[in-house]
Motif scaffolding. Structure first.
Motif, PDB file in Angstrom:
ATOM      1  N   ALA A  99       0.840  -1.196   0.000  1.00 46.18           N
ATOM      2  CA  ALA A  99       0.000   0.000   0.000  1.00 46.18           C
ATOM      3  C   ALA A  99       0.875   1.246   0.000  1.00 46.18           C
ATOM      4  CB  ALA A  99      -0.892  -0.001   1.235  1.00 46.18           C
ATOM      5  N   GLY A 100       0.549   2.195  -0.853  1.00 48.07           N
ATOM      6  CA  GLY A 100       1.274   3.468  -0.859  1.00 48.07           C
ATOM      7  C   GLY A 100       2.513   3.464  -1.742  1.00 48.07           C
ATOM      8  N   LEU A 101       2.925   2.293  -2.221  1.00 51.38           N
ATOM      9  CA  LEU A 101       4.107   2.235  -3.093  1.00 51.38           C
ATOM     10  C   LEU A 101       3.668   2.300  -4.561  1.00 51.38           C
ATOM     11  CD1 LEU A 101       6.189  -0.594  -1.345  1.00 51.38           C
ATOM     12  CD2 LEU A 101       6.480   1.886  -1.137  1.00 51.38           C
ATOM     13  N   ASP A 102       4.575   2.685  -5.432  1.00 48.43           N
ATOM     14  CA  ASP A 102       4.283   2.745  -6.868  1.00 48.43           C
ATOM     15  C   ASP A 102       4.142   1.305  -7.403  1.00 48.43           C
ATOM     16  OD1 ASP A 102       4.341   2.893  -9.590  1.00 48.43           O
ATOM     17  OD2 ASP A 102       6.322   3.856  -9.731  1.00 48.43           O
ATOM     18  N   PRO A 103       2.934   0.903  -7.834  1.00 43.30           N
ATOM     19  CA  PRO A 103       2.704  -0.499  -8.234  1.00 43.30           C
ATOM     20  C   PRO A 103       3.624  -0.954  -9.372  1.00 43.30           C
ATOM     21  CG  PRO A 103       0.630   0.744  -8.213  1.00 43.30           C
ATOM     22  CD  PRO A 103       1.730   1.735  -7.971  1.00 43.30           C
ATOM     23  N   ASP A 104       3.952  -0.036 -10.291  1.00 41.00           N
ATOM     24  CA  ASP A 104       4.825  -0.437 -11.400  1.00 41.00           C
ATOM     25  C   ASP A 104       6.231  -0.770 -10.902  1.00 41.00           C
ATOM     26  OD1 ASP A 104       2.787  -0.121 -13.158  1.00 41.00           O
ATOM     27  OD2 ASP A 104       3.342   1.931 -13.742  1.00 41.00           O
ATOM     28  N   ALA A 105       6.706   0.057  -9.970  1.00 43.13           N
ATOM     29  CA  ALA A 105       8.054  -0.184  -9.425  1.00 43.13           C
ATOM     30  C   ALA A 105       8.070  -1.498  -8.645  1.00 43.13           C
ATOM     31  CB  ALA A 105       8.459   0.981  -8.528  1.00 43.13           C
ATOM     32  N   VAL A 106       6.987  -1.761  -7.909  1.00 43.91           N
ATOM     33  CA  VAL A 106       6.889  -3.012  -7.152  1.00 43.91           C
ATOM     34  C   VAL A 106       6.851  -4.197  -8.119  1.00 43.91           C
ATOM     35  CG1 VAL A 106       5.360  -4.389  -5.683  1.00 43.91           C
ATOM     36  CG2 VAL A 106       5.807  -1.995  -5.113  1.00 43.91           C
TER      37      VAL A 106
END
Ligand SMILES: [Zn+2]
Length: 312
Positions: A60-67
């Motif tokens: 949650a709160g992180l950039d989904p693409d980077a994850v």
């Protein structure tokens, strides 16, 4: 960055139902265990099964693409994450010591397999002399009681860090903790009440059993503890959830993880431990790390890398 209220438990419930349908990734194979010997100490990891957690909760709160990029690079399939559950068993000087107790029967359908793993390892429940806790989250604590809410290990003494005990034993915690975590607080308190008579508390730096030193690693929970096992020159760090996964927490250790209660403090702790483990080339055991959880830490181009002892 913090996980929004309700998302945490919503995530756990979603995981509960998804767990029935989604096959585990190969590294989360229930029953996978690792082994190492430190002088006179025999250390084995036993699988309590695995959890199923939605990405929206963990990241949650992180950039989904980077994850996604990090997860893809780690060969992790799309969809929910399946963290394995590695309980550590130490046999040393006549003692049979467990580090954490697994999830028990009521948490997620793919977890709660510790009794079967102990049976397969030839360890009777009566033989367990000590259960040492890293922290009081359900997947570490709830397995301490059986289906009838009686202690699963009839002869065991319990050991827990003072700050962790104080936080979860406080009846006010259920109302002061963020709403999504209230049921965890209620569940923890209920178990600690049963355990109180046989539980001793310890502080950071204390040698809690011969060759076992407590190492404060706060953040994931307010009083989370790791443990250094040492015999002579050889040592291993039982890290609990201070380094909670082998992908994002290694590649970007300073990023917030949704299951950490104080994400900023947890990130500082994680960086300190990763730096120490890589620098000292010390072995570690991670509760949610793959292939039985035993391995080493290496510096990488971005952050660090987990090198499982069992290899690829
Ligand atoms: Zn955990």
């Amino acid at each position: 960055m913090t996980v929004k209220r309700r998302e945490f438990i919503a995530g756990l419930s979603a995981g509960l139902s998804a767990g029935l349908m989604v096959p585990a990734a190969s590294w989360a194979t229930p029953g996978m265990s690792g082994q190492l010997t430190l002088g006179e100490m025999q250390v084995t990891t036993l699988s309590d099964g695995h959890l199923t957690l939605p990405r929206s909760m963990l990241f949650a709160g992180l950039d989904p693409d980077a994850v996604d990029q990090i997860l893809q690079a780690g060969g992790i399939a799309a969809g929910p994450i399946h963290p394995p559950l590695n309980v550590t068993l130490l046999r040393h000087a006549g003692r049979v010591v467990l580090f954490d107790a697994g999830s028990g029967p009521g948490f997620q359908s793919t977890a709660g397999q510790l009794t079967a793993a102990l049976d397969a390892a030839g360890v009777a429940l009566e033989e367990v002399s000590h259960v040492v806790f890293t922290h009081c989250h359900p997947d570490h604590l709830w397995g301490v009681l059986d289906d009838f809410d009686d202690p699963l290990f009839p002869n065991a003494q319990y050991l827990m860090g003072e700050a962790e005990w104080d936080y979860w034993f406080d009846p006010n915690t259920a109302s002061t903790i963020s709403g999504d975590r209230a049921s965890m607080a209620v569940g923890a308190r209920r178990r600690l009440e049963v355990m109180e008579e046989r539980l001793s508390r310890f502080d950071d730096g204390q040698e809690i059993l011969p060759g076992v030193a407590a190492h404060a690693s706060y953040g994931h929970t307010p009083g989370h503890m790791s443990f250094e096992l040492r015999d002579g020159q050889q040592s291993v760090l039982i890290g609990g959830d201070a380094i909670g996964n082998h992908h994002v927490s290694f590649a970007q250790p300073d990023w917030a993880i949704g299951t950490d209660q104080d994400a900023d403090l947890a990130a500082k702790t994680r960086l300190r431990l990763l730096d120490m483990l890589a620098h000292d080339q010390m072995q570690m055991i991670g509760y949610h790390l793959p292939k039985g959880g035993i391995g080493r830490v290496e510096s990488a181009q971005s952050g660090y890398r987990f090198i499982p002892a069992l290899g690829e």
